[in-house]
Design a protein around this motif. Structure first.
Motif, PDB file in Angstrom:
ATOM      1  N   VAL A  32      -4.003  -0.503   8.360  1.00  0.00           N
ATOM      2  CA  VAL A  32      -3.200  -0.272   7.150  1.00  0.00           C
ATOM      3  C   VAL A  32      -2.380   1.009   7.289  1.00  0.00           C
ATOM      4  O   VAL A  32      -1.204   1.060   6.904  1.00  0.00           O
ATOM      5  N   PHE A  33      -2.971   2.054   7.862  1.00  0.00           N
ATOM      6  CA  PHE A  33      -2.249   3.316   8.033  1.00  0.00           C
ATOM      7  C   PHE A  33      -1.087   3.157   9.007  1.00  0.00           C
ATOM      8  O   PHE A  33       0.006   3.679   8.779  1.00  0.00           O
ATOM      9  N   SER A  34      -1.314   2.426  10.085  1.00  0.00           N
ATOM     10  CA  SER A  34      -0.225   2.183  11.036  1.00  0.00           C
ATOM     11  C   SER A  34       0.904   1.404  10.383  1.00  0.00           C
ATOM     12  O   SER A  34       2.089   1.654  10.635  1.00  0.00           O
ATOM     13  N   ASP A  35       0.542   0.474   9.514  1.00  0.00           N
ATOM     14  CA  ASP A  35       1.561  -0.344   8.843  1.00  0.00           C
ATOM     15  C   ASP A  35       2.419   0.488   7.898  1.00  0.00           C
ATOM     16  O   ASP A  35       3.648   0.340   7.873  1.00  0.00           O
ATOM     17  N   ILE A  36       1.797   1.350   7.093  1.00  0.00           N
ATOM     18  CA  ILE A  36       2.603   2.116   6.135  1.00  0.00           C
ATOM     19  C   ILE A  36       3.430   3.187   6.835  1.00  0.00           C
ATOM     20  O   ILE A  36       4.490   3.588   6.344  1.00  0.00           O
ATOM     21  N   GLU A  37       2.964   3.640   8.007  1.00  0.00           N
ATOM     22  CA  GLU A  37       3.777   4.603   8.763  1.00  0.00           C
ATOM     23  C   GLU A  37       5.085   3.960   9.188  1.00  0.00           C
ATOM     24  O   GLU A  37       6.151   4.585   9.133  1.00  0.00           O
TER      25      GLU A  37
ATOM     26  N   TRP B 134       0.801  -1.225   0.000  1.00  0.00           N
ATOM     27  CA  TRP B 134       0.000   0.000   0.000  1.00  0.00           C
ATOM     28  C   TRP B 134       0.831   1.272   0.000  1.00  0.00           C
ATOM     29  O   TRP B 134       0.283   2.376   0.062  1.00  0.00           O
ATOM     30  N   CYS B 135       2.151   1.153  -0.105  1.00  0.00           N
ATOM     31  CA  CYS B 135       2.971   2.322  -0.403  1.00  0.00           C
ATOM     32  C   CYS B 135       2.888   2.656  -1.892  1.00  0.00           C
ATOM     33  O   CYS B 135       3.430   3.674  -2.332  1.00  0.00           O
ATOM     34  N   GLU B 136       2.238   1.787  -2.671  1.00  0.00           N
ATOM     35  CA  GLU B 136       2.068   1.979  -4.108  1.00  0.00           C
ATOM     36  C   GLU B 136       0.587   1.930  -4.464  1.00  0.00           C
ATOM     37  O   GLU B 136      -0.245   1.466  -3.682  1.00  0.00           O
ATOM     38  N   ALA B 137       0.273   2.367  -5.670  1.00  0.00           N
ATOM     39  CA  ALA B 137      -1.110   2.351  -6.152  1.00  0.00           C
ATOM     40  C   ALA B 137      -1.526   0.926  -6.497  1.00  0.00           C
ATOM     41  O   ALA B 137      -0.713   0.095  -6.899  1.00  0.00           O
ATOM     42  N   PHE B 138      -2.822   0.666  -6.355  1.00  0.00           N
ATOM     43  CA  PHE B 138      -3.380  -0.653  -6.649  1.00  0.00           C
ATOM     44  C   PHE B 138      -3.638  -0.781  -8.150  1.00  0.00           C
ATOM     45  O   PHE B 138      -3.893   0.207  -8.842  1.00  0.00           O
ATOM     46  N   SER B 139      -3.589  -2.006  -8.654  1.00  0.00           N
ATOM     47  CA  SER B 139      -3.784  -2.246 -10.088  1.00  0.00           C
ATOM     48  C   SER B 139      -5.270  -2.324 -10.430  1.00  0.00           C
ATOM     49  O   SER B 139      -5.816  -3.405 -10.699  1.00  0.00           O
TER      50      SER B 139
END
Length: 623
Positions: free
Chosen positions: A536-541, A517-522
């Motif tokens: 998900v937000f905690s993970d990408i942080e 999720w640091c990248e755009a989805f296909s």
């Protein structure tokens, strides 16, 4: 003369005063208007005032227009005392972005001057923009956009304004892919090989395999299907009534809107290509793979693409191949058929059935055939250190993935038939050290959580409001399993750097993909009705990625009037709330830990709805 000059001066002073007042009023309108943006059900923005977002479609000289601003705006800002920068509004992207897929954009490839092998389809694989070339604007709906037609009616028709592309209707007019009729595009259920309907074609495949009642699900034993080169996914659409779910795959090629049509219809689909890298699905995921004139050269690179299908098929899985090589008698097709037959024989596949224009091969149930091959037979078995479930950015290997000792001994996958498969602990749980009790506890936990979600959503939704759902961090797939009685399908996304639990999702009879999720989805813009983001937000942080980028990406893939359920820590919820007005999102409800018995620790549930907003140009086109 003097009076005359004096009158002229007064007029100039008056004109200056009027300009100042007018400028001040415009400032007040823009400033306070942006603060109050998003308060009505339908909103209108002036593209003449807010048309930015050239981003990476621009030349190198103006690539910063609409791009990222400074590093401080890219952090979540969850730490106490950190001064975050939060926009009051985002600009509206220009028309070139209306169907943008950031990691599958050919304009980006041209501008980055990537040296790709077109023969290997590398230009259809994921190539994501660098940080400074990411867009920082809202994707506008096309002129005349309407709320999508509800399922199941959407299987057969969609609004033309939502996907204003009719070239496939003309190009495939003799194959009944789609028909333009007034303000709608209709789908008669035809395909390149099944002009007279996917339902009859599916029944014929079941008949070839001697399945009872010509039902391809074989009493629940055949549940997951991989349809490669799927067109507008009518094959997958007509499988659903048999309790079969297909991952319909096609690239963003000359038929570039085919997957967009599939998703608009409410059919599971994903943008991808058999190129150089493994597809983002684990090994032994599908009972059936299907190719109906999919225009793939299966013999290239020592059968590399066919070996990728082999990796994806379960023990005893089938490959249904409808193509001229299966029946034509001209020398070229006969040559291809002989070479392909020799290849699959060395791969230990056997012909399960062959009739008219279709051949169905079957993969072996055990490793016996592999072990009996002559030394030096190609393709070889994969190395013992090769992980068949490693997929994200991993190159395909020209080798056969043998079965685990368990699969070899049991002679199959050991899965229960559908629907019992959904809640039965699959054998591959042991790969993670999970017990049946842990699996059942997780299933029950998410059943209660989803029940609570629906209670929170109930004032806003009816039985047909939601169709395309995404679980952005699926873990074991229990969120999707809890939705089994809803008329929805779920794309289960599993993090690329965590436990490879996507195979458990598939073993439950569900579908999904690996993603970062640091990248755009296909996928295309406006394709999902509900996004579920559990931590998900905690993970990408933790990865140092941009929370703002993720919010913009979620907005891109969410349909207008769609919903987001964020389940995360309180600071994350507060961070997201600061962006609501800028994104034209509306808070529906916030539930703290006291409102949900199954809530974990400091997790908070935040439900959001995306508003339908239109540019002034779009609004004029709807009138």
């Amino acid at each position: 003369m003097t009076r005359g000059r004096s009158d002229g001066g007064q007029k100039k002073n008056l004109l200056t005063s009027v300009c100042i007042v007018a400028s001040f009023l415009v400032f007040l309108y823009v400033f306070f208007g942006s603060k109050n943006a998003g308060e009505s059900a339908i909103e209108y923005g002036s593209r003449s005032l807010r048309k930015l977002g050239s981003s990476y479609l621009s030349s190198d000289e103006d690539s910063d227009i609409g791009g990222k601003q400074d590093e401080s705006s890219m952090k979540l800002g969850l730490d106490d005392g950190e001064d975050g920068i939060y926009p009051k509004s985002f600009p509206v992207c220009d028309d070139r972005h209306s169907e943008i897929i950031p990691c599958l954009d050919r304009h980006l490839i041209y501008q980055m001057r990537l040296k790709l092998d077109l023969n290997l389809m590398e230009h259809y694989e994921r190539h994501c923009p660098l940080l400074e070339r990411r867009y920082n604007c809202l994707i506008p709906p096309p002129p005349g956009y309407k709320i999508p037609i509800k399922w199941p009616k959407s299987r057969d028709e969609v609004w033309k304004a939502n996907i204003p592309h009719t070239h496939l209707a003309h190009e495939k007019s003799d194959q009944n892919w789609m028909i333009v009729k007034g303000d709608k595009i209709q789908f008669p259920g035809g395909g390149t090989h099944f002009h007279y309907g996917a339902d009859k074609y599916i029944a014929s495949i079941a008949n070839m395999l001697n399945f009872s009642n010509n039902n391809l699900n074989s009493e629940g034993r055949l549940r997951t299907v991989f349809d490669v080169g799927c067109g507008v996914a009518s094959f997958g659409a007509y499988l659903l009534s048999s309790d079969i779910i297909a991952m319909s795959l096609a690239p963003n090629d000359v038929h570039q809107n085919q997957i967009q049509f599939a998703l608009e219809r409410g059919i599971p689909a994903y943008l991808g290509v058999l190129g150089t890298k493994r597809l983002p699905y684990p090994s032994r995921s599908f009972e059936l793979a299907h190719c109906s004139r999919c225009r793939i050269d299966w013999l290239q690179r020592d059968g590399l693409l066919l070996l990728e299908l082999d990796r994806l098929l379960r023990p005893g899985g089938y490959f249904a191949y409808s193509s001229p090589e299966a029946y034509a008698q001209d020398e070229e097709d006969l040559k291809i058929w002989r070479e392909m037959s020799a290849l699959v024989e060395r791969m230990c596949w056997r012909i399960a059935a062959k009739r008219d224009q279709t051949v169905i091969w079957q993969k072996p149930l055990t490793n016996d055939c592999y072990l009996e091959r002559e030394p030096g037979t190609r393709p070889p078995l994969c190395r013992s250190d090769d992980d068949p479930d490693a997929t994200w950015g991993v190159l395909m290997e020209p080798c056969i993935s043998p079965y685990s000792d368990y699969d070899h001994k049991t002679g199959g996958s050991g899965l229960a038939p559908w629907p019992a498969r959904l809640t039965s602990p699959p054998p591959r749980l042991a790969d993670f050290g999970y017990t049946s009790e842990m699996f059942e506890k997780d299933t029950e936990l998410w059943r209660r959580r989803v029940e609570n979600y629906w209670n929170l959503l109930s004032p806003k939704i009816s039985s047909d409001t939601l169709r395309n759902v995404m679980d952005m961090k699926a873990n074991l797939g229990s969120f999707a399993a809890a939705l089994k009685d809803k008329d929805v399908w779920v794309m289960n996304a599993v993090p690329e750097d965590g436990p490879k639990t996507l195979k458990i999702v598939y073993d439950r009879g569900l579908i999904g993909t690996v993603h970062n999720w640091c990248e755009a989805f296909s996928t295309y813009p406006r394709t999902y009705d509900l996004l579920h983001a559990w931590t998900v937000f905690s993970d990408i942080e933790k990865k140092g990625c941009s929370g703002e980028d993720l919010l913009l990406e979620m907005d891109r893939i969410l349909r207008p009037t769609g919903f987001i359920i964020i389940r995360d820590k309180q600071p994350v919820i507060e961070y997201v709330k600061r962006y609501l007005a800028a994104l034209h999102w509306e808070a529906v409800v916030t539930a703290d830990s006291t409102s949900e018995p199954s809530q974990d620790g400091d997790e908070v549930v935040f439900v959001i709805q995306k508003k339908l907003w239109l540019t002034s140009e779009s609004f004029r086109d709807t009138e």
